[in-house]
Structure formats: C-alpha cells, structure tokens
Design a protein around this motif. Structure first.
Motif, PDB file in Angstrom:
ATOM      1  N   PHE A   1      -2.825  -2.145  -3.867  1.00 56.18           N
ATOM      2  CA  PHE A   1      -2.547  -0.935  -3.128  1.00 56.18           C
ATOM      3  C   PHE A   1      -1.247  -1.059  -2.356  1.00 56.18           C
ATOM      4  O   PHE A   1      -0.448  -0.138  -2.334  1.00 56.18           O
ATOM      5  N   LEU A   2      -1.071  -2.209  -1.694  1.00 54.37           N
ATOM      6  CA  LEU A   2       0.158  -2.386  -0.914  1.00 54.37           C
ATOM      7  C   LEU A   2       1.387  -2.374  -1.811  1.00 54.37           C
ATOM      8  O   LEU A   2       2.420  -1.817  -1.449  1.00 54.37           O
ATOM      9  N   GLU A   3       1.270  -2.983  -2.984  1.00 55.83           N
ATOM     10  CA  GLU A   3       2.394  -2.975  -3.929  1.00 55.83           C
ATOM     11  C   GLU A   3       2.709  -1.549  -4.366  1.00 55.83           C
ATOM     12  O   GLU A   3       3.869  -1.175  -4.502  1.00 55.83           O
ATOM     13  N   ALA A   4       1.696  -0.747  -4.593  1.00 53.28           N
ATOM     14  CA  ALA A   4       1.911   0.648  -4.996  1.00 53.28           C
ATOM     15  C   ALA A   4       2.599   1.431  -3.892  1.00 53.28           C
ATOM     16  O   ALA A   4       3.430   2.302  -4.160  1.00 53.28           O
ATOM     17  N   CYS A   5       2.298   1.117  -2.643  1.00 52.74           N
ATOM     18  CA  CYS A   5       2.947   1.788  -1.516  1.00 52.74           C
ATOM     19  C   CYS A   5       4.415   1.381  -1.408  1.00 52.74           C
ATOM     20  O   CYS A   5       5.270   2.189  -1.050  1.00 52.74           O
ATOM     21  N   LYS A   6       4.692   0.130  -1.712  1.00 57.59           N
ATOM     22  CA  LYS A   6       6.076  -0.356  -1.635  1.00 57.59           C
ATOM     23  C   LYS A   6       6.941   0.244  -2.737  1.00 57.59           C
ATOM     24  O   LYS A   6       8.130   0.438  -2.551  1.00 57.59           O
ATOM     25  N   LYS A   7       6.325   0.513  -3.879  1.00 57.27           N
ATOM     26  CA  LYS A   7       7.052   1.061  -5.029  1.00 57.27           C
ATOM     27  C   LYS A   7       6.350   2.336  -5.501  1.00 57.27           C
ATOM     28  O   LYS A   7       5.665   2.336  -6.523  1.00 57.27           O
TER      29      LYS A   7
ATOM     30  N   ARG B   1      -1.257  -0.042 -11.527  1.00 59.55           N
ATOM     31  CA  ARG B   1      -2.025  -0.812 -12.502  1.00 59.55           C
ATOM     32  C   ARG B   1      -3.290  -1.341 -11.814  1.00 59.55           C
ATOM     33  O   ARG B   1      -3.206  -2.069 -10.837  1.00 59.55           O
ATOM     34  N   PHE B   2      -4.410  -0.947 -12.334  1.00 57.05           N
ATOM     35  CA  PHE B   2      -5.680  -1.387 -11.788  1.00 57.05           C
ATOM     36  C   PHE B   2      -6.137  -2.644 -12.519  1.00 57.05           C
ATOM     37  O   PHE B   2      -5.945  -2.756 -13.732  1.00 57.05           O
ATOM     38  N   PRO B   3      -6.737  -3.583 -11.812  1.00 57.52           N
ATOM     39  CA  PRO B   3      -7.233  -4.790 -12.488  1.00 57.52           C
ATOM     40  C   PRO B   3      -8.367  -4.441 -13.448  1.00 57.52           C
ATOM     41  O   PRO B   3      -9.125  -3.502 -13.216  1.00 57.52           O
ATOM     42  N   VAL B   4      -8.446  -5.186 -14.515  1.00 52.60           N
ATOM     43  CA  VAL B   4      -9.517  -4.982 -15.495  1.00 52.60           C
ATOM     44  C   VAL B   4     -10.796  -5.583 -14.926  1.00 52.60           C
ATOM     45  O   VAL B   4     -10.803  -6.727 -14.464  1.00 52.60           O
ATOM     46  N   ARG B   5     -11.839  -4.793 -14.925  1.00 50.59           N
ATOM     47  CA  ARG B   5     -13.117  -5.273 -14.399  1.00 50.59           C
ATOM     48  C   ARG B   5     -13.838  -6.114 -15.442  1.00 50.59           C
ATOM     49  O   ARG B   5     -13.826  -5.803 -16.628  1.00 50.59           O
TER      50      ARG B   5
END
Length: 132
Positions: free
Chosen positions: A1-7, A13-17
């Motif tokens: 989430f923080l990476e998405a806010c920075k860029k 990209r969501f992690p694969v469950r």
C-alpha cells in the motif's frame, strides 16, 4: 500500500494468496473460556468466546467449554442460546485442570485465543512442560 502511495501512477500489484489449508477432521474441541471477569473488565473475551462457540457449533463441532465464571455469556446453558457449549466445566483455567479435562473429554484440538491472558499463560506453561 505504501509503495502504491509513493508511485500513484504505477499499477497496484497484489500478492498472490496461498490456497486455504485443507479443512480439519476435528469433531470435538476444547475452548478455554474467559475466566473470572469483573464489571467493566474483560467483557470482550466473554463476547468473543461466545461468538466462537456459536461459529464452532455452526461448523458441526462438539464444543467443550472450560470456564470458572458462572456468570458469563459463554457459560449460558439456556436451551434457546445459539452459543451454548455441549459440555461446560466450571473449573479454573490452570494446566492441572486443563490436563484433566483433556484426559476426560479427549478433544481433537484446544482453542486458547478466546479467553485472554489467562488462557495464553496456561497454554505457554503446558507447552513448556511438554503437554502441548
């Protein structure tokens, strides 16, 4: 989430469950209850334990409850209650008493996370002694 806010222009990209683990074959569980409570203290453990009993019963499990507090939602033995355990032991949540209930009831599992610090301390003692 923080990476998405920075860029914010980049695609998220969501992690694969991982797939869910297979369902347990457990038929009977021991739930260590909330223990002694006083007005305005630890009521959330009583409520969460009552909800756990309800959910376990909905899954078709036999529920054995160990809780020394006779005045709690968990220990309600009213036939109309949706969160009624199949068996209730009004005993202190201590390693000695838990071991005796395990010997008598032979549960497939023990749930310790619905009763607060008393249950957690008891489980740690039982693990350190080799019971768990």
């Amino acid at each position: 989430f923080l990476e998405a806010c920075k860029k914010p222009m980049d695609k998220i990209r969501f992690p694969v469950r991982k797939p869910a683990p297979p369902r347990s074959n457990a038929k009977k569980v021991l739930l260590l209850g909330s223990g002694g409570t006083s007005i305005g203290q630890a009521g959330e453990f009583d409520y969460s334990g009552g909800q756990a009993i309800k959910a376990l019963k909905e899954e078709g499990l036999e529920v054995v409850l160990m809780n020394p507090n006779i005045a709690s939602v968990q220990t309600n033995t009213d036939d109309k209650s949706a969160s009624k355990a199949d068996h209730v032991f009004f005993l202190p949540v201590t390693p000695e008493f838990v071991e005796e209930v395990i010997k008598k009831e032979k549960p497939d599992g023990v749930i310790i996370s619905m009763g607060g610090q008393t249950d957690l301390n008891c489980a740690v003692q039982m693990h350190e002694s080799g019971t768990f």
